[in-house]
Design a protein around this motif. Sequence first.
Motif, PDB file in Angstrom:
ATOM      1  N   ALA A 249       0.855  -1.183   0.000  1.00  0.00           N
ATOM      2  CA  ALA A 249       0.000   0.000   0.000  1.00  0.00           C
ATOM      3  C   ALA A 249       0.889   1.230   0.000  1.00  0.00           C
ATOM      4  O   ALA A 249       1.809   1.332   0.814  1.00  0.00           O
ATOM      5  N   SER A 250       0.645   2.130  -0.918  1.00  0.00           N
ATOM      6  CA  SER A 250       1.361   3.395  -0.932  1.00  0.00           C
ATOM      7  C   SER A 250       0.485   4.464  -0.300  1.00  0.00           C
ATOM      8  O   SER A 250      -0.728   4.311  -0.185  1.00  0.00           O
ATOM      9  N   MET A 251       1.119   5.555   0.133  1.00  0.00           N
ATOM     10  CA  MET A 251       0.389   6.650   0.762  1.00  0.00           C
ATOM     11  C   MET A 251       0.791   7.970   0.131  1.00  0.00           C
ATOM     12  O   MET A 251       1.951   8.176  -0.242  1.00  0.00           O
ATOM     13  N   LEU A 252      -0.189   8.863   0.029  1.00  0.00           N
ATOM     14  CA  LEU A 252       0.027  10.217  -0.463  1.00  0.00           C
ATOM     15  C   LEU A 252      -0.786  11.178   0.390  1.00  0.00           C
ATOM     16  O   LEU A 252      -1.777  10.786   1.019  1.00  0.00           O
ATOM     17  N   ARG A 253      -0.358  12.438   0.415  1.00  0.00           N
ATOM     18  CA  ARG A 253      -1.284  13.463   0.869  1.00  0.00           C
ATOM     19  C   ARG A 253      -2.450  13.482  -0.104  1.00  0.00           C
ATOM     20  O   ARG A 253      -2.271  13.318  -1.323  1.00  0.00           O
ATOM     21  N   ALA A 254      -3.665  13.689   0.383  1.00  0.00           N
ATOM     22  CA  ALA A 254      -4.829  13.659  -0.507  1.00  0.00           C
ATOM     23  C   ALA A 254      -4.727  14.725  -1.592  1.00  0.00           C
ATOM     24  O   ALA A 254      -5.189  14.523  -2.717  1.00  0.00           O
ATOM     25  N   ASP A 255      -4.098  15.870  -1.278  1.00  0.00           N
ATOM     26  CA  ASP A 255      -3.982  16.925  -2.282  1.00  0.00           C
ATOM     27  C   ASP A 255      -2.877  16.659  -3.291  1.00  0.00           C
ATOM     28  O   ASP A 255      -2.644  17.466  -4.190  1.00  0.00           O
ATOM     29  N   GLU A 256      -2.195  15.503  -3.157  1.00  0.00           N
ATOM     30  CA  GLU A 256      -1.169  15.128  -4.129  1.00  0.00           C
ATOM     31  C   GLU A 256      -1.609  13.965  -5.012  1.00  0.00           C
ATOM     32  O   GLU A 256      -0.811  13.414  -5.766  1.00  0.00           O
ATOM     33  N   MET A 257      -2.890  13.594  -4.919  1.00  0.00           N
ATOM     34  CA  MET A 257      -3.417  12.593  -5.855  1.00  0.00           C
ATOM     35  C   MET A 257      -3.331  13.157  -7.279  1.00  0.00           C
ATOM     36  O   MET A 257      -3.466  14.362  -7.484  1.00  0.00           O
ATOM     37  N   PRO A 258      -3.100  12.291  -8.278  1.00  0.00           N
ATOM     38  CA  PRO A 258      -2.899  12.789  -9.649  1.00  0.00           C
ATOM     39  C   PRO A 258      -4.134  13.496 -10.209  1.00  0.00           C
ATOM     40  O   PRO A 258      -5.268  13.089  -9.974  1.00  0.00           O
ATOM     41  N   ASP A 259      -3.879  14.590 -10.928  1.00  0.00           N
ATOM     42  CA  ASP A 259      -4.942  15.316 -11.615  1.00  0.00           C
ATOM     43  C   ASP A 259      -5.229  14.665 -12.970  1.00  0.00           C
ATOM     44  O   ASP A 259      -4.432  13.867 -13.485  1.00  0.00           O
ATOM     45  N   VAL A 260      -6.371  15.034 -13.554  1.00  0.00           N
ATOM     46  CA  VAL A 260      -6.692  14.589 -14.916  1.00  0.00           C
ATOM     47  C   VAL A 260      -5.591  15.097 -15.849  1.00  0.00           C
ATOM     48  O   VAL A 260      -5.281  16.292 -15.859  1.00  0.00           O
ATOM     49  N   PRO A 261      -4.955  14.203 -16.603  1.00  0.00           N
ATOM     50  CA  PRO A 261      -3.832  14.649 -17.435  1.00  0.00           C
ATOM     51  C   PRO A 261      -4.296  15.513 -18.605  1.00  0.00           C
ATOM     52  O   PRO A 261      -5.431  15.416 -19.078  1.00  0.00           O
ATOM     53  N   SER A 262      -3.416  16.358 -19.043  1.00  0.00           N
ATOM     54  CA  SER A 262      -3.667  17.211 -20.204  1.00  0.00           C
ATOM     55  C   SER A 262      -2.679  16.849 -21.310  1.00  0.00           C
ATOM     56  O   SER A 262      -1.530  16.476 -21.025  1.00  0.00           O
ATOM     57  N   SER A 263      -3.124  16.943 -22.548  1.00  0.00           N
ATOM     58  CA  SER A 263      -2.242  16.607 -23.673  1.00  0.00           C
ATOM     59  C   SER A 263      -1.208  17.689 -23.929  1.00  0.00           C
ATOM     60  O   SER A 263      -0.246  17.461 -24.659  1.00  0.00           O
ATOM     61  N   THR A 264      -1.436  18.858 -23.358  1.00  0.00           N
ATOM     62  CA  THR A 264      -0.456  19.945 -23.478  1.00  0.00           C
ATOM     63  C   THR A 264      -0.152  20.481 -22.092  1.00  0.00           C
ATOM     64  O   THR A 264      -0.873  20.229 -21.129  1.00  0.00           O
ATOM     65  N   TYR A 265       0.953  21.213 -21.995  1.00  0.00           N
ATOM     66  CA  TYR A 265       1.267  21.821 -20.714  1.00  0.00           C
ATOM     67  C   TYR A 265       2.004  23.132 -20.953  1.00  0.00           C
ATOM     68  O   TYR A 265       2.576  23.377 -22.022  1.00  0.00           O
ATOM     69  N   PHE A 266       1.956  23.946 -19.942  1.00  0.00           N
ATOM     70  CA  PHE A 266       2.631  25.235 -19.989  1.00  0.00           C
ATOM     71  C   PHE A 266       3.943  25.104 -19.234  1.00  0.00           C
ATOM     72  O   PHE A 266       3.947  24.779 -18.050  1.00  0.00           O
ATOM     73  N   PRO A 267       5.082  25.294 -19.874  1.00  0.00           N
ATOM     74  CA  PRO A 267       6.376  25.086 -19.205  1.00  0.00           C
ATOM     75  C   PRO A 267       6.595  26.104 -18.089  1.00  0.00           C
ATOM     76  O   PRO A 267       6.335  27.295 -18.252  1.00  0.00           O
ATOM     77  N   LEU A 268       7.039  25.598 -16.932  1.00  0.00           N
ATOM     78  CA  LEU A 268       7.351  26.453 -15.797  1.00  0.00           C
ATOM     79  C   LEU A 268       8.853  26.480 -15.571  1.00  0.00           C
ATOM     80  O   LEU A 268       9.572  25.538 -15.903  1.00  0.00           O
ATOM     81  N   ALA A 269       9.306  27.542 -14.975  1.00  0.00           N
ATOM     82  CA  ALA A 269      10.737  27.648 -14.680  1.00  0.00           C
ATOM     83  C   ALA A 269      11.149  26.570 -13.674  1.00  0.00           C
ATOM     84  O   ALA A 269      12.235  26.020 -13.738  1.00  0.00           O
ATOM     85  N   ASN A 270      10.265  26.291 -12.730  1.00  0.00           N
ATOM     86  CA  ASN A 270      10.526  25.227 -11.760  1.00  0.00           C
ATOM     87  C   ASN A 270       9.255  24.412 -11.605  1.00  0.00           C
ATOM     88  O   ASN A 270       8.324  24.814 -10.923  1.00  0.00           O
ATOM     89  N   ALA A 271       9.195  23.287 -12.248  1.00  0.00           N
ATOM     90  CA  ALA A 271       7.970  22.490 -12.267  1.00  0.00           C
ATOM     91  C   ALA A 271       7.835  21.575 -11.060  1.00  0.00           C
ATOM     92  O   ALA A 271       6.868  20.860 -10.926  1.00  0.00           O
ATOM     93  N   HIS A 272       8.820  21.583 -10.171  1.00  0.00           N
ATOM     94  CA  HIS A 272       8.792  20.673  -9.027  1.00  0.00           C
ATOM     95  C   HIS A 272       8.928  21.475  -7.737  1.00  0.00           C
ATOM     96  O   HIS A 272       9.864  21.300  -6.962  1.00  0.00           O
ATOM     97  N   LEU A 273       7.997  22.382  -7.535  1.00  0.00           N
ATOM     98  CA  LEU A 273       8.020  23.188  -6.324  1.00  0.00           C
ATOM     99  C   LEU A 273       7.598  22.335  -5.130  1.00  0.00           C
ATOM    100  O   LEU A 273       6.569  21.673  -5.155  1.00  0.00           O
TER     101      LEU A 273
END
Length: 377
Positions: free
Chosen positions: A259-283
């Motif tokens: 069993a893995s655990m996550l914070r509930a607010d870190e559950m995966p979002d609905v994926p998008s086929s495009t994304y907007f590049p961020l300077a730091n995508a892993h805040l």
Amino acid sequence: MLSEALLEELRFKGEGSDLDYKAERYRFAQASDDDKSEMLKDILAFANAYREAPAYILLGFKENAPHPAEVTGLPPDGAIDDSRVQQFVNSKLNAKLEFRYEEGLLGDRHIAVISIPKQRRPFYLTRDYGKLTRDTVYVRRGSSTGIASPDEIARMGTIRGVVKTVLDFQTPDNDPLPNAFERRFINFPARLPSLERDRNVFLTTTFLVNADYYREGAVYHSSWNRVFQARLLLTNQSEFSLGDAHLEVVVRCPEGETASMLRADEMPDVPSSTYFPLANAHLEHAGQAVTIDDRGKMPVAHVALGTIRPGQTVRAEEDIAILPSGPGVYSIQVRILANEIPTPLLAEHQLEVTGPLVSVSEQEFFLSWNSFPDDED
């Protein structure tokens, strides 16, 4: 009766303010007041002692320093009943003293244990009995027993009483967490292709194609179909505050499952086929009160609750998402820690997870891409 593991651990400790060995059983049945007062004095002295952990009197043991205490055993005949000892002790004191007298086996040896938790004190007799005098506070100091001084008695009045807490397991809707869940366990292909840019569609440099679109979709559907979420609330029913209260949460799994655990607010979002590049995508989230440490053999959720006042209920900052790998009986186990809790308190919630195992081929994945069921309850 104490567990065999704890008894073995105590055998390696020397006598002190929280431990004493007695080779023989106390004289109790048909004994004189002088003889019975020996047991009463020892129980009083340990109850009044300065210590951070429960105190134990082990009967049928002989100190054998520097080696572990020898288990000499007691004769089976003459066992003492706990209810009689409770009535005998508490009928003579200024306040109710919490303790337990138990007899049982360690291996093939008959033994007895008196367990005395840390609690509000001082305790003393309201009338003379045997060799003991009224209004005298007997106290254990190291491996000897004496009479407490007025200064010691004054300090005893500031010692906090018994810690009492209640841990509630709830759903995100604030209902009691059920003991059974039905989920779907979808197994997607190990390798899925990357999403490629459609040459017939013009994309500005503002948006980029998300090459991981299909892989993120598989993670999204797999995660939301098997997850259940737990909300933790701790109530302090003690007569004093608990400082730096903290929960440690693990999930015990049936054999062959994880069993893995996550914070509930870190559950995966609905994926998008495009994304907007961020300077730091892993805040990283700074100052989180709920964190997951997955570096060990099993993930551990750490929940910081801060100071909890008497009668106050504190809810964890974020719910915990638990993702079982398959059906079975799982157990959420929580250790409750605080500055005023010398030994962590334990709480547990057991639940049974049922549901089908579904294997999806790559062809089925693309044919059914838009029809995978989502379970976000």
